[in-house]
Design an enzyme around this catalytic site. Structure first.
Site, PDB file in Angstrom:
ATOM      1  N   CYS A  68       0.831  -1.213   0.000  1.00 16.45           N
ATOM      2  CA  CYS A  68       0.000   0.000   0.000  1.00 16.45           C
ATOM      3  C   CYS A  68       0.862   1.257   0.000  1.00 16.45           C
ATOM      4  O   CYS A  68       0.517   2.263  -0.639  1.00 16.45           O
ATOM      5  CB  CYS A  68      -0.925  -0.004   1.215  1.00 16.45           C
ATOM      6  SG  CYS A  68      -2.065  -1.394   1.272  1.00 16.45           S
ATOM      7  N   ARG A 150      -7.888  -4.757  -2.867  1.00 10.75           N
ATOM      8  CA  ARG A 150      -7.494  -3.563  -3.624  1.00 10.75           C
ATOM      9  C   ARG A 150      -8.510  -3.279  -4.733  1.00 10.75           C
ATOM     10  O   ARG A 150      -8.467  -3.886  -5.798  1.00 10.75           O
ATOM     11  CB  ARG A 150      -6.090  -3.748  -4.206  1.00 10.75           C
ATOM     12  CG  ARG A 150      -5.057  -4.039  -3.145  1.00 10.75           C
ATOM     13  CD  ARG A 150      -3.647  -4.164  -3.693  1.00 10.75           C
ATOM     14  NE  ARG A 150      -2.792  -4.726  -2.671  1.00 10.75           N
ATOM     15  CZ  ARG A 150      -2.301  -4.044  -1.625  1.00 10.75           C
ATOM     16  NH1 ARG A 150      -2.569  -2.753  -1.513  1.00 10.75           N
ATOM     17  NH2 ARG A 150      -1.550  -4.627  -0.720  1.00 10.75           N
TER      18      ARG A 150
END
Length: 243
Positions: A68, A150
């Site tokens: 991330c 995601r």
């Protein structure tokens, strides 16, 4: 008694149906679900606060995680490109605003890929109760019940969902592909064309119709310049002769 049992069954059916609908991934062509939440840029009303701009809503598993971190730094680096395309970005996870702020502070101090520190202008939205995650179908429960995978939702200026993509937790997203996808969608909207596989901005496009009527079929090659067929069903339109 029979009527009572039927009434109870109907209530259960409506409740389950409503829950399933609320947890459904928004489909392409549907209106983007709205929500209000706190973010690193203050209280946000999504997608209305972004007006007629295009929007991208990114979900991610957790702050302070390596994949991330790389994604947000790539996203920060591409902020000028997204603004050029008229796109506003927002990022969401189950982390709270204070955690988001600490992470942003750390990210803005990093020199990723020797590009220098990048300011993060887009909001990081908190979703501690996972209400938005449920509304956008970001919780894929065979993988996780408490962390988003995601997700990428591309939403146009009329707040219509134009693209939905999900990636595994272990795999970082290709931000350049997201730019390419937006350019492709905007091109098809503006020019009423299609884009072929692996299309990049400036490449030739596909016509969704035959470019010449029967009456025009005997036009000269010069008059037909700019169009060419592939087989007898696919017609391309030249975009740039300099490529």
């Amino acid at each position: 008694m029979k009527q009572l049992m039927l009434a109870i069954a109907a209530v259960i059916f409506i409740t389950v149906g409503s829950t399933a609908q609320n947890n459904q991934i928004p489909l392409i062509g549907s209106e983007a679900p709205s929500f209000k939440a706190m973010s690193t840029n203050g209280k946000i009303n999504f997608p209305d606060d972004f007006g007629k701009q295009w929007k991208i809503l990114f979900s991610h598993p957790a702050d302070f995680t390596p994949v991330c971190t790389s994604e947000l730094l790539e996203l920060a680096y591409l902020q000028p490109k997204f603004k050029e395309l008229g796109v506003e970005c927002a990022v969401i996870s189950r982390d709270g605003v204070e955690t988001h702020k600490l992470w942003v502070k750390q990210l803005e101090g990093l020199d990723y890929r020797n590009r220098g520190p990048q300011a993060i202008e887009f909001p990081l939205i908190e979703d501690t109760q996972l209400k938005v995650s449920e509304k956008y179908g970001m919780l894929h429960k065979p993988t996780s019940t408490n962390r988003d995978i995601r997700g990428v939702f591309i939403i146009d200026g009329n707040n219509i969902v134009r693209s939905v993509n999900f990636y595994p937790m272990e795999v970082g997203r290709n931000m350049n592909e997201i730019v390419r996808l937006i350019e492709a969608i905007q091109t098809t909207d503006e020019s009423m064309v299609y884009t072929p596989a692996n299309w990049e901005k400036g490449d030739d496009v596909i016509l969704p119709y035959y470019p010449f009527s029967k009456a025009e079929s005997d036009l000269s090659a010069e008059e037909k310049e700019g169009y060419y067929p592939m087989g007898n069903r696919v017609w391309f339109k030249e975009v740039s002769k300099d490529k």
